[in-house]
Enzyme design. Structure first.
Site, mmCIF file in Angstrom:
data_model
loop_
_atom_site.group_PDB
_atom_site.id
_atom_site.type_symbol
_atom_site.label_atom_id
_atom_site.label_comp_id
_atom_site.label_asym_id
_atom_site.label_seq_id
_atom_site.Cartn_x
_atom_site.Cartn_y
_atom_site.Cartn_z
ATOM 1 N N LYS A 76 1.004 -1.349 -0.076
ATOM 2 C CA LYS A 76 0.106 -0.015 -0.106
ATOM 3 C C LYS A 76 0.810 1.098 0.029
ATOM 4 O O LYS A 76 2.038 1.115 0.662
ATOM 5 C CB LYS A 76 -0.939 -0.142 1.267
ATOM 6 C CG LYS A 76 -1.765 1.201 1.634
ATOM 7 C CD LYS A 76 -2.951 1.340 0.304
ATOM 8 C CE LYS A 76 -3.564 2.619 0.634
ATOM 9 N NZ LYS A 76 -4.252 2.843 -0.495
ATOM 10 N N ASN B 265 -13.352 4.210 -4.830
ATOM 11 C CA ASN B 265 -12.753 4.026 -3.688
ATOM 12 C C ASN B 265 -12.523 5.771 -3.203
ATOM 13 O O ASN B 265 -12.044 6.092 -4.225
ATOM 14 C CB ASN B 265 -11.505 3.104 -3.455
ATOM 15 C CG ASN B 265 -10.371 3.748 -4.151
ATOM 16 O OD1 ASN B 265 -9.525 4.487 -3.153
ATOM 17 N ND2 ASN B 265 -9.864 3.624 -5.165
ATOM 18 N N MET C 174 -10.095 5.932 -0.190
ATOM 19 C CA MET C 174 -9.638 5.259 1.021
ATOM 20 C C MET C 174 -8.744 6.246 2.041
ATOM 21 O O MET C 174 -8.823 6.431 3.225
ATOM 22 C CB MET C 174 -8.451 4.195 0.702
ATOM 23 C CG MET C 174 -9.073 3.199 -0.112
ATOM 24 S SD MET C 174 -10.413 2.400 0.592
ATOM 25 C CE MET C 174 -9.725 1.353 1.830
ATOM 26 N N CYS D 87 -2.272 9.836 -6.387
ATOM 27 C CA CYS D 87 -3.686 9.637 -5.417
ATOM 28 C C CYS D 87 -4.868 10.805 -5.668
ATOM 29 O O CYS D 87 -4.487 11.923 -5.355
ATOM 30 C CB CYS D 87 -3.215 9.703 -3.767
ATOM 31 S SG CYS D 87 -4.588 9.290 -3.005
ATOM 32 N N GLY E 102 -11.708 -1.132 -12.338
ATOM 33 C CA GLY E 102 -12.223 -2.099 -13.012
ATOM 34 C C GLY E 102 -12.683 -2.307 -14.418
ATOM 35 O O GLY E 102 -11.803 -1.295 -15.144
ATOM 36 N N GLY F 219 -8.433 -2.584 -14.986
ATOM 37 C CA GLY F 219 -9.472 -3.453 -15.860
ATOM 38 C C GLY F 219 -8.916 -4.870 -15.983
ATOM 39 O O GLY F 219 -9.713 -5.267 -16.898
ATOM 40 N N THR G 230 -8.881 -4.020 -8.517
ATOM 41 C CA THR G 230 -10.214 -4.543 -8.410
ATOM 42 C C THR G 230 -10.637 -5.850 -8.291
ATOM 43 O O THR G 230 -11.142 -6.380 -7.267
ATOM 44 C CB THR G 230 -11.129 -3.675 -9.242
ATOM 45 O OG1 THR G 230 -11.114 -2.410 -9.261
ATOM 46 C CG2 THR G 230 -12.528 -3.917 -8.975
HETATM 47 O O1 RRO Z 1 -5.700 5.509 -0.607
HETATM 48 C C1 RRO Z 1 -6.612 5.915 -1.385
HETATM 49 O O2 RRO Z 1 -7.389 6.580 -1.283
HETATM 50 C C2 RRO Z 1 -5.988 5.748 -2.940
HETATM 51 C C3 RRO Z 1 -4.550 5.939 -3.229
HETATM 52 BR BR1 RRO Z 1 -3.317 6.411 -2.230
HETATM 53 C C4 RRO Z 1 -4.331 5.803 -4.972
HETATM 54 O O3 RRO Z 1 -3.250 5.958 -5.319
HETATM 55 N N1 RRO Z 1 -5.351 5.465 -5.520
HETATM 56 C C5 RRO Z 1 -6.669 5.390 -5.206
HETATM 57 O O4 RRO Z 1 -7.489 5.023 -6.009
HETATM 58 N N2 RRO Z 1 -6.697 5.299 -3.862
#
Ligand code: RRO
Length: 311
Positions: free
Chosen positions: A43, A67, A69, A129, A220, A249, A271
């Site tokens: 990660k 997402n 995250m 990101c 995806g 994808g 995904t």
């Molecule tokens: O952690 C995230 O929200 C995230 C990262 Br660092 C990224 O590079 N790409 C993504 O889709 N989520």
């Protein structure tokens, strides 16, 4: 048959995880190490532990994912420590660390520390990101990307690649490729999720994730054509010594085959790994091998980058 080389490291299979998919905890990383993936990628990490954005922050649909995250991770030290343990247990499988500091200085500090860990095969510096409220994606800001890479290559001499966001305009492809060609990059990974999409539930009339009013990175099936275009165009524009790693994808052997045909030296799975778990690597590897056998290919270099276009 599926072997490849990234940043001077041999991968027995050209498939591994996308950063973010099942690679945050030590137990996730152990599962990846035990799987048929050809490498392990962590990660994206920061200097310190991060909780990430509020939940719900990940949602699957029938054909993909969204997402936001917010880089939840254990802090770089845990991923450096895990590199040592990984190397003792699985010496032939390269271990890559994704780095995503919040500033140039944070990235420099993390890289200076990771420099001391020999067991890290290469760094994937994440410049894309899409999920930090108030922070633009670095690689959409070309002068900022140059400042970042100038600073990074001043202090870091070990193998390093970058994770790019998807681009959509040929002028942008040319501008960013001209910048990237100035640096001793070992690879670029194309692509991160398509930023700031919106998935909604029409029945409840609600967005499906909480951060940023429901906006998040899309992965995806939705993104495969964009990913393939990015792999293809960067393979043509970058110096041959910069490998392109395909991401976006991939859920079958034919998807991986398409990425390689467009120029990918290896292919990451995000995904689909989240949906299926680590069994996806053996299944997709078998499917890819069957396609190659049917076509009489014995090595991915037999068809890598050899996409035919219509005259
Ligand atoms: O952690 C995230 O929200 C995230 C990262 Br660092 C990224 O590079 N790409 C993504 O889709 N989520």
């Amino acid at each position: 048959m599926l072997q490849t080389i990234i940043a001077g490291h041999h991968l027995p299979v050209c498939l591994y995880n996308a950063s973010g998919a099942m690679c945050t905890t030590k137990s996730d990383l152990g599962l990846l190490a035990d799987s048929h993936a050809g490498a392990v990628l962590t990660k994206s990490c920061t200097l310190a532990y991060r909780n990430g954005n509020p939940k719900p922050r990940y949602h699957e649909t029938a054909i993909g994912s969204i997402n936001s995250m917010g880089i939840p991770n254990l802090g770089y030290e845990v991923y450096a420590q895990t590199a040592l343990e990984h190397h003792q247990k699985y010496p032939p499988k390269p271990y890559f660390v994704s780095v995503s500091g919040m500033s140039i200085n944070e990235n420099l500090e993390i890289l200076a520390k990771l420099n001391q860990t020999e067991q890290i095969a290469a760094i994937e510096l994440n410049l894309s990101c899409p999920n930090l409220p108030g922070k633009p994606q670095v690689a959409y800001d070309f002068p900022q990307t140059e400042r970042m890479l100038d600073a990074v290559f001043d202090v870091y001499q070990k193998p390093l690649g970058i994770k790019l966001p998807p681009y959509f305009d040929l002028v942008h492809f040319e501008q960013i490729a001209t910048i990237l060609n100035q640096y001793p990059l070992h690879f670029v990974t194309c692509v991160n999720s398509i930023g700031n999409g919106l998935v909604i539930d029409w029945q409840t009339e609600t967005s499906v994730i909480k951060p940023k009013g429901g906006l998040g990175g899309i992965g995806g099936d939705y993104i495969k054509p964009t990913a393939l275009a990015n792999v293809r165009v960067f393979s043509q524009l970058l110096r041959p010594s910069i490998a392109v790693i395909g991401c976006g994808g991939v859920k079958s052997g034919s998807d991986a085959f398409e990425h390689i045909l467009c120029g990918a030296t290896a292919v990451q799975i995000g995904t689909q790994l989240m949906k299926e778990g680590t069994d996806c690597f053996a299944r997709i590897a078998t499917e890819l091998q069957q396609i190659m056998q049917q076509k009489g290919y014995t090595n991915i270099n037999d068809f890598k980058g050899k996409l035919k276009t219509i005259e």
